[in-house]
Design an enzyme around this catalytic site. Structure first.
Site, short mmCIF file in Angstrom:
data_model
loop_
_atom_site.label_atom_id
_atom_site.label_comp_id
_atom_site.label_asym_id
_atom_site.label_seq_id
_atom_site.Cartn_x
_atom_site.Cartn_y
_atom_site.Cartn_z
N THR A 121 0.87 -1.19 0.00
CA THR A 121 0.00 0.00 0.00
C THR A 121 0.90 1.23 0.00
O THR A 121 1.72 1.39 0.90
CB THR A 121 -0.88 0.01 1.26
OG1 THR A 121 -1.50 -1.27 1.36
CG2 THR A 121 -1.95 1.09 1.19
N GLU A 152 -3.29 -5.47 -2.90
CA GLU A 152 -3.74 -6.66 -2.19
C GLU A 152 -4.78 -6.23 -1.17
O GLU A 152 -4.58 -5.26 -0.45
CB GLU A 152 -2.51 -7.22 -1.47
CG GLU A 152 -2.73 -8.51 -0.76
CD GLU A 152 -3.17 -9.59 -1.71
OE1 GLU A 152 -2.35 -9.99 -2.54
OE2 GLU A 152 -4.34 -10.02 -1.63
N PHE A 153 -5.88 -6.98 -1.11
CA PHE A 153 -6.93 -6.60 -0.16
C PHE A 153 -7.08 -7.62 0.97
O PHE A 153 -8.10 -7.69 1.62
CB PHE A 153 -8.27 -6.46 -0.89
CG PHE A 153 -8.25 -5.41 -1.97
CD1 PHE A 153 -8.40 -4.06 -1.64
CD2 PHE A 153 -8.07 -5.73 -3.30
CE1 PHE A 153 -8.40 -3.07 -2.61
CE2 PHE A 153 -8.05 -4.76 -4.29
CZ PHE A 153 -8.21 -3.43 -3.95
N GLY A 257 -17.36 -1.23 19.31
CA GLY A 257 -16.46 -1.72 20.35
C GLY A 257 -15.30 -0.78 20.55
O GLY A 257 -15.45 0.44 20.40
N GLY A 261 -7.72 -1.42 14.74
CA GLY A 261 -6.26 -1.32 14.91
C GLY A 261 -5.61 -2.17 13.84
O GLY A 261 -6.18 -2.38 12.79
N CYS A 264 -2.74 -2.09 9.21
CA CYS A 264 -3.20 -1.43 7.98
C CYS A 264 -4.15 -0.26 8.19
O CYS A 264 -3.82 0.86 7.83
CB CYS A 264 -3.86 -2.46 7.06
SG CYS A 264 -2.67 -3.59 6.37
N LYS A 327 -7.28 -8.28 16.40
CA LYS A 327 -8.58 -8.87 16.05
C LYS A 327 -8.48 -10.37 16.22
O LYS A 327 -7.37 -10.93 16.29
CB LYS A 327 -8.99 -8.52 14.62
CG LYS A 327 -8.18 -9.21 13.54
CD LYS A 327 -8.80 -8.89 12.19
CE LYS A 327 -8.16 -9.67 11.08
NZ LYS A 327 -8.68 -9.32 9.77
C1 UDX Z 1 -7.68 -4.59 6.58
C2 UDX Z 1 -8.61 -4.68 5.37
O1 UDX Z 1 -9.85 -5.31 5.77
C3 UDX Z 1 -7.95 -5.48 4.26
O2 UDX Z 1 -8.77 -5.51 3.10
C4 UDX Z 1 -6.62 -4.85 3.93
O3 UDX Z 1 -5.96 -5.59 2.94
C5 UDX Z 1 -5.75 -4.74 5.16
O4 UDX Z 1 -6.44 -4.03 6.19
P1 UDX Z 1 -7.01 -6.23 8.54
O5 UDX Z 1 -5.98 -5.26 8.99
O6 UDX Z 1 -6.65 -7.68 8.50
O7 UDX Z 1 -7.52 -5.90 7.07
O8 UDX Z 1 -8.25 -6.04 9.54
P2 UDX Z 1 -9.83 -5.93 9.46
O9 UDX Z 1 -10.46 -7.26 9.47
O10 UDX Z 1 -10.26 -5.01 8.38
O11 UDX Z 1 -10.11 -5.27 10.90
C6 UDX Z 1 -9.44 -4.07 11.27
C7 UDX Z 1 -9.79 -3.66 12.67
O12 UDX Z 1 -11.13 -3.20 12.73
C8 UDX Z 1 -9.69 -4.75 13.72
O13 UDX Z 1 -9.09 -4.20 14.88
C9 UDX Z 1 -11.13 -5.16 13.98
O14 UDX Z 1 -11.32 -5.69 15.28
C10 UDX Z 1 -11.83 -3.82 13.80
N1 UDX Z 1 -13.25 -3.94 13.40
C11 UDX Z 1 -13.58 -4.56 12.24
C12 UDX Z 1 -14.22 -3.36 14.20
O15 UDX Z 1 -13.94 -2.77 15.24
N2 UDX Z 1 -15.53 -3.45 13.79
C13 UDX Z 1 -15.91 -4.07 12.64
O16 UDX Z 1 -17.10 -4.10 12.36
C14 UDX Z 1 -14.91 -4.64 11.84
#
Ligand code: UDX
Length: 448
Positions: A121, A152-153, A257, A261, A264, A327
């Site tokens: 990114t 990449e997603f 909540g 964090g 990314c 997470k």
């Molecule tokens: C994210 C993007 O989803 C992904 O597409 C990208 O490539 C990288 O960044 P990721 O960092 O793995 O992925 O985490 P993600 O599942 O998106 O969750 C991010 C944070 O948001 C976590 O701390 C999670 O607990 C929090 N979260 C997520 C919430 O607080 N509420 C939600 O409804 C969803």
């Protein structure tokens, strides 16, 4: 096809293993010898469901190699840039040092006609600078390597699934030849029907940052809604169910909540604002600065709620923190809201004991927190229990069993995963961000 992958973190290692699974000959190159040795032995250096199996299959097939030797890239015709682009220390923008090191590693070693594909990114405009650098470093001018951007997603905890079966493939390219080459790389998922979007380099760069900006914004919006629900004594879960049924809104990323964090969302949000400001777009900081502030506010709210549940006197009190990773499903503790809340309470003098199903090995340097290896020992004698990561095993806890080891049956649910009725029936006071406080069932109080 012979492919090199520069950078073997969550993204690069998973991508390299997916490429090998599709039949390509892949070499992953990284500057960290320990990580490379582990990967070369087929051992996963991080917890990611299904990754150890995919890696093991690739290494055993002889199609997947890992090395610290930059010369290994010389054999490859396609090169993926998968290095980290963390937040610059003390600033909001992205630190591209690892990206430029990777580009400098590649430049003198490119075969004519190579394709250099960015996956990291990056701030919009970086791909053009990479192309310029490669052109300037080609002896006698001309072009040895063409740059493409293929963001990449993948989500941590779903990295394997997201790599093998992505929602969409974005090909940021400047020529038909580059698109054709990327279609060859991804012929398996394309044959399975994955949508391909061809676009220019800068739109592809923006696609990843924009997706994360949208996701982060949704989470902060839902957290504001949750705080209003709490103040108005409304039902936040009912509200998000209603919102999620609107096809224009959809049900995902509506869990309130302690906020977002990880490696990314927070840094991509800040890097986007920083780049937008460089481009003279100030509205990005107006909106997204608030998204970031609301996210920080969630952590603060959790600390304040915890302090109130300890009668305003956290010093010397025993607190159980369930969850350390950012997470569920991941052992990643980068910018983890769970650790931020646990750490802030420790700073206020509480004696915080942490349990996490996967992330404990990353807490070695965290001297302010005591590490425990199961829920029961973390909760032993606790005057307050915090649920900080949405691990399914915390949702499935037996409140009566936990109730027998704690000193006070008071829990703060920072992820809205506990069933308040079951916990109050077992004599617990349940405080949940967005849901407010639920008192123990009087029958349970008598029995307890
Ligand atoms: C994210 C993007 O989803 C992904 O597409 C990208 O490539 C990288 O960044 P990721 O960092 O793995 O992925 O985490 P993600 O599942 O998106 O969750 C991010 C944070 O948001 C976590 O701390 C999670 O607990 C929090 N979260 C997520 C919430 O607080 N509420 C939600 O409804 C969803």
């Amino acid at each position: 096809m012979r492919i090199s992958v520069l950078g073997t973190g969550y993204l690069g290692a998973t991508h390299a293993a997916a490429l090998a699974c599709w039949g390509h000959d892949v070499v992953g190159v990284d500057v960290e010898p320990h990580r490379v040795e582990q990967l070369a032995r087929g051992e996963a250096p991080f917890h990611e469901p299904g990754f150890a199996e995919l890696l093991g299959d690739g290494v055993r097939s002889g199609r997947l190699h890992f090395t610290t030797d930059p010369a290994a890239v010389e054999q490859a015709e396609v090169h993926f840039l998968c290095v980290g682009t963390p937040q610059r220390r003390g600033e909001d923008g992205a630190d591209l040092a690892a990206l430029w090191t990777a580009v400098e590693t590649l430049a003198p070693r490119l075969q004519p006609g190579s394709l250099v594909v960015g996956k990291s990114t990056v701030p919009v405009g970086t791909a053009a600078l990479v192309q310029q650098h490669l052109d300037e470093s080609t002896p006698g001018g001309g072009r040895r390597g063409e740059v493409a951007w293929n963001p990449e997603f993948l989500r941590e905890a779903h990295a394997v699934e997201d790599s093998l079966r992505p929602d969409r493939l974005v090909f940021g390219v400047a020529s038909d030849a580059a698109e054709a080459r990327l279609r060859d790389v991804y012929c398996h998922p394309i044959a399975d029907g994955v949508a391909v979007v061809r676009t220019d380099l800068q739109t592809a760069e923006l696609a990843k940052a924009s997706a994360n900006v949208m996701l982060a914004s949704r989470i902060s919006v839902v957290n504001v809604l949750a705080e209003v629900c709490e103040a108005a004594e409304a039902d936040v879960e009912g509200l998000t169910r209603i919102l999620g049924l609107d096809p224009r809104i959809g049900p995902l990323y509506l869990s309130p909540g302690i906020g977002f964090g990880g490696g990314c969302l927070p840094k991509d949000l800040r890097a986007f604002v920083s780049r937008a400001a460089e481009l003279g777009v100030d509205s990005a900081s107006l909106l997204l600065g608030a998204v970031d502030d609301v996210n920080g506010h969630q952590r603060q709210r959790a600390v304040e709620a915890a302090t109130a549940l300890l009668d305003g006197r956290p010093r010397g009190r025993r607190v159980a923190a369930l969850g350390a990773s950012f997470k569920a499903g991941s052992d990643d503790v980068r910018d983890s809201p769970a650790l931020a809340v646990a750490g802030a309470l420790a700073e206020l003098g509480a004696h915080v004991r942490v349990y996490d199903p996967q992330a404990l090995r990353h807490l070695a340097g965290q001297s302010d927190l005591e590490v425990c290896h199961d829920v029961q020992s973390a909760c032993e004698g606790a005057e307050l229990t915090l649920v900080l990561t949405e691990w399914p095993e915390f949702a499935a806890l037996d409140p009566a069993a936990v109730g027998r080891v704690v000193a006070r049956r008071v829990v703060l649910d920072g992820r809205l995963v506990l069933d308040p009725e079951a916990w109050t029936r077992a004599g617990w006071t349940v405080m949940a961000l967005g849901r407010g406080e639920a008192e123990p069932d009087p029958a349970a109080r008598k029995a307890g």
